[in-house]
Design a protein around this motif. Structure first.
Motif, mmCIF file in Angstrom:
data_model
loop_
_atom_site.group_PDB
_atom_site.id
_atom_site.type_symbol
_atom_site.label_atom_id
_atom_site.label_comp_id
_atom_site.label_asym_id
_atom_site.label_seq_id
_atom_site.Cartn_x
_atom_site.Cartn_y
_atom_site.Cartn_z
ATOM 1 N N THR A 131 0.843 -1.209 0.000
ATOM 2 C CA THR A 131 0.000 0.000 0.000
ATOM 3 C C THR A 131 0.872 1.252 0.000
ATOM 4 O O THR A 131 1.210 1.782 -1.046
ATOM 5 N N ARG A 138 7.500 1.407 -7.403
ATOM 6 C CA ARG A 138 7.303 1.989 -8.736
ATOM 7 C C ARG A 138 8.616 2.592 -9.243
ATOM 8 O O ARG A 138 8.988 2.408 -10.410
ATOM 9 N N ASP A 228 -6.697 -4.155 -4.286
ATOM 10 C CA ASP A 228 -6.984 -2.743 -4.048
ATOM 11 C C ASP A 228 -7.109 -1.949 -5.341
ATOM 12 O O ASP A 228 -7.686 -0.852 -5.348
ATOM 13 N N HIS A 229 -6.553 -2.475 -6.425
ATOM 14 C CA HIS A 229 -6.573 -1.756 -7.697
ATOM 15 C C HIS A 229 -7.495 -2.403 -8.722
ATOM 16 O O HIS A 229 -7.495 -2.012 -9.896
ATOM 17 N N ALA A 234 -4.770 -3.447 -13.948
ATOM 18 C CA ALA A 234 -4.977 -2.116 -13.386
ATOM 19 C C ALA A 234 -3.916 -1.804 -12.335
ATOM 20 O O ALA A 234 -3.435 -0.667 -12.239
ATOM 21 N N PHE A 235 -3.520 -2.797 -11.558
ATOM 22 C CA PHE A 235 -2.473 -2.591 -10.559
ATOM 23 C C PHE A 235 -1.156 -2.213 -11.221
ATOM 24 O O PHE A 235 -0.486 -1.251 -10.818
ATOM 25 N N THR A 238 -1.712 1.485 -12.790
ATOM 26 C CA THR A 238 -1.951 2.636 -11.917
ATOM 27 C C THR A 238 -0.955 2.723 -10.770
ATOM 28 O O THR A 238 -0.492 3.818 -10.429
ATOM 29 N N ALA A 239 -0.592 1.610 -10.180
ATOM 30 C CA ALA A 239 0.309 1.649 -9.026
ATOM 31 C C ALA A 239 1.772 1.656 -9.434
ATOM 32 O O ALA A 239 2.600 2.303 -8.795
#
Length: 256
Positions: A131, A138, A228-229, A234-235, A238-239
């Motif tokens: 989290t 990243r 969570d994503h 999508a994870f 976006t993350a």
């Protein structure tokens, strides 16, 4: 009838033999997206590089490393600076501060600490990786994606938790099957000689829990991060900043 999972390559992961770092290994060889394999000699994961011998430094020099990413906390790194070959790779600090130590001292002070207590503490740390610490991961993957930064090694203290989650995210992005990702994570239990000293009087069960890689911890963290994503794609986008074109470029760069 469900198909059997693909057999894992027993020769992986490939360790880098060093006297002062027992958990350094090449992440190459794993089968990823489209059946292509991760190239050897590009990305390495490791434990602390603070105790490298002169011979070890020669081995690292031979790998041609351009970057070494340190995931240890600021004070951890200051207490035990890496001993890298000179001239050598560019050091990059992406500190993920340790959270287990102070809580561990608290439960040890009670005199009745258990292995389950340690797993609870570690689970909190892994939840943070999944989290609030995702920006550091990243940044790590952005460095890995840059050909000018490779070959690249990344490490923490044991090469187990912070490094283990980072390696899992990279392998996930490259399309490596989940079972192989977990086996790479658990390989710490074969390679690492537990150089990290624990407080005197640490109960054996506590020491065992603290110094081993635990499959449920990584499984739980990946489940949390992806869930969570809203899913794996999508994870990654976006993350981790790995949307379609960037993800494809990373895979083309590292898979052969």
């Amino acid at each position: 009838m469900l198909a059997a999972p693909p057999a894992l390559d027993a020769t992986l992961p490939r360790p880098v033999p060093l006297a002062g770092c027992t958990n350094m290994r090449d992440l190459g060889g794993y089968e990823g997206h489209g059946g292509r394999r991760l190239r050897f000699g590009q990305v390495f994961r490791a434990s602390s590089l603070a105790s490298l011998t002169e011979a070890d430094q020669g081995v690292l020099a031979g790998l041609g490393l351009r970057s070494v990413v340190d995931l240890r906390g600021v004070e951890e790194s200051a207490r035990a600076p890496s001993r890298l070959p000179q001239p050598g790779p560019a050091p990059v600090a992406l500190p993920i501060e340790p959270t287990v130590g102070a809580s561990l001292r608290d439960i040890l002070a009670t005199g009745c600490a258990t292995g389950e207590d340690v797993l609870t503490l570690l689970a909190r740390a892994y939840a943070a990786y999944a989290t609030e610490k995702l920006p550091q991961y990243r940044a790590l993957l952005a460095l890995v994606a840059d050909p000018a930064r490779r070959p690249l090694a990344f490490h923490c203290t044991a090469g187990k938790d912070r490094t283990g989650f980072g390696a899992a995210l990279l392998l996930l992005a490259l399309g490596v099957p989940r079972e192989a990702i977990l086996e790479d994570y658990l390989a710490t239990n074969r390679f690492w000689r537990r150089e990290h000293a624990l407080p005197e009087g640490t109960p054996a069960a506590v020491a065992e829990a603290l110094t081993r890689a635990h499959r449920p911890l990584l499984e739980g963290a990946l489940h949390r991060a992806i869930g969570d994503h809203g899913g794996e794609d999508a994870f990654l986008a976006t993350a981790l900043g790995l949307e379609g074109t960037r993800l494809a470029a990373l895979r083309d760069s590292l898979l052969e």
